[in-house]
Scaffold this active site. Structure first.
Site, PDB file in Angstrom:
ATOM      1  N   TYR A 168      59.356  23.316  24.843  1.00  0.00           N
ATOM      2  CA  TYR A 168      58.745  21.910  24.878  1.00  0.00           C
ATOM      3  C   TYR A 168      58.548  21.180  23.390  1.00  0.00           C
ATOM      4  CZ  TYR A 168      56.234  17.280  25.667  1.00  0.00           C
ATOM      5  OH  TYR A 168      55.816  16.259  25.523  1.00  0.00           O
TER       6      TYR A 168
ATOM      7  N   GLU B 187      61.332  12.828  23.635  1.00  0.00           N
ATOM      8  CA  GLU B 187      60.995  14.039  24.401  1.00  0.00           C
ATOM      9  C   GLU B 187      62.132  15.152  24.800  1.00  0.00           C
ATOM     10  OE1 GLU B 187      57.358  14.919  27.711  1.00  0.00           O
ATOM     11  OE2 GLU B 187      59.462  14.578  28.615  1.00  0.00           O
TER      12      GLU B 187
END
Length: 403
Positions: free
Chosen positions: A125, A213
């Protein structure tokens, strides 16, 4: 301004950020053609069909009409046709959309990244956003990427790393290496990750993002580092520098009343209450919403008409508020600093007459420049509009209206 995954990935490619390749499709035929093209280039039978909406959790979400997930992996042309047919036009409900869900107008048919190779595959992530408390951009990253990142952040926050970037110096090479090292990478994957993070940060700054993101950030079996999914928010205040990016706005993903309000330069946010409010200034709007709650009501919206309210903006605000059937009363709370209260009062009167019969109470509280003259205009208009000067008076009228 939010972008779809397929739009964000196209922008990242301009900054040499490797992404999962795919084609945005609006029809089953387009999805079939995209699958054939992917199969021809990659040689793999597998492809992914991903619903394109402005919300996360698509893989866990489900189409309301048939229960299919918003992200599906197919291994044949029939699979792709079936998934695209069930997702397109359906209403996808995720944790971020709420119970109403969002209609899917496009799907992204993308290459399968889980191909065989000499080393281990891994999902990470990584996101970049502004840390307002420090006045610096921060890169947040974790070895635990994928659909459960929220649970990771909640249950094991020690697995979330942060790297702050000074706006004057930009991302330094040692910081990019530190990120790759903390992700446990080595060899070619390490080098690829350093390049990926550096180019991604350049994209974040160059595109004037407010949030970028990548989840998952994917290490493929051949040590390539790619963006398999991407959420990108652009800073609305910087769009004047990017007219090409402004054209990417998808108004079908936004609340129709908020879109309409934007056309009149009104700052509007739909809420779930029963008292519509029209105010000039964000601070006064927040205070007005508090006053509505203290009076026993619930604000139905946040509507800031700005410091130059006139008859046109007031009328537009009226129309937008009245579209909500839950509204039992409207409170107009204007402080006449830049704008004169009597001009706002005349705008209320004109709007009332133009809109015709309004069956709910309208309370107008005007304070500041020419407030007395404004109250006189409303009181003598013969319309069913109640005026107040003190905030306490307006509160009492709101309480009576929603009782």
């Amino acid at each position: 301004m939010n972008l779809h995954e397929y739009q964000a990935k196209e922008l990242l490619k301009k900054y040499n950020v490797p992404v999962q390749e795919g084609v945005a499709c609006s029809t089953i035929q387009e999805a079939q053609d995209a699958y054939k093209n992917i199969q021809e280039k990659s040689g793999s039978k597998f492809a992914v069909v991903k619903a394109q909406i402005h919300a996360g959790g698509r893989g866990k979400g489900a189409i309301k009409e048939n229960g299919i997930n918003g992200v599906k992996v197919g291994k044949s042309l029939d699979d792709i046709s079936d998934f695209a047919g069930k997702i397109l036009g359906g209403t996808l409900v995720t944790l971020q959309t709420g119970a109403a869900g969002k209609v899917v107008n496009k799907v992204l048919v993308a290459q399968d990244m889980y191909y065989d190779g000499p080393s281990e595959r891994k999902e990470f992530y990584l996101s970049i956003l502004l840390d307002r408390s420090k006045g610096q951009n921060v890169i947040m990253y974790s070895t635990e990427g994928g659909m459960n990142i929220e649970e990771v952040a909640h249950n094991t926050p020690d697995k979330i790393f942060k790297e702050w970037v000074h706006p004057g110096g930009g991302l330094q090479p040692f910081q990019a290496r530190k990120i790759a090292f903390n992700l446990g990478l080595s060899g070619e994957a390490f080098k690829n990750c350093v390049r990926f993070v550096t180019n991604l940060y350049n994209a974040y700054v160059g595109l004037d993002c407010s949030m970028l993101e990548i989840n998952p950030l994917f290490k493929a079996a051949d040590d390539k580092i790619l963006a398999v999914d991407c959420k990108m928010n652009l800073d609305d205040n910087a769009l004047m520098r990017h007219p090409d990016l402004a054209a990417l706005r998808d108004v079908t993903e936004e609340d129709p009343t908020e879109v309409e309000a934007g056309q009149f330069n009104l700052n509007f946010v739909k809420l779930d209450g029963n008292v519509g409010c029209m105010v000039n200034g964000a601070g006064l709007a927040m205070a007005t919403m508090d006053m509505i709650k203290l009076s026993g009501g619930e604000p139905a919206n946040f509507l800031d008409v700005g410091g130059t309210a006139n008859a046109q903006t007031v009328e537009a605000g009226f129309k937008i508020i009245l579209k909500d059937p839950a509204v039992k009363a409207i409170l107009i709370n204007i402080f006449g600093g830049i704008v004169r209260c009597d001009r706002v009062a005349q705008g209320v009167i004109d709007a009332y007459k133009n809109l015709g019969n309004i069956n709910i109470p309208i309370i107008v509280r005007l304070q500041g420049t020419n407030a007395v003259e404004a109250k006189k205009l409303i009181d003598e208009s013969g319309l069913k509009v109640q005026s107040a000067i003190l905030l306490s008076e307006a509160a009492a009228l709101v309480k009576k209206a929603v009782a």
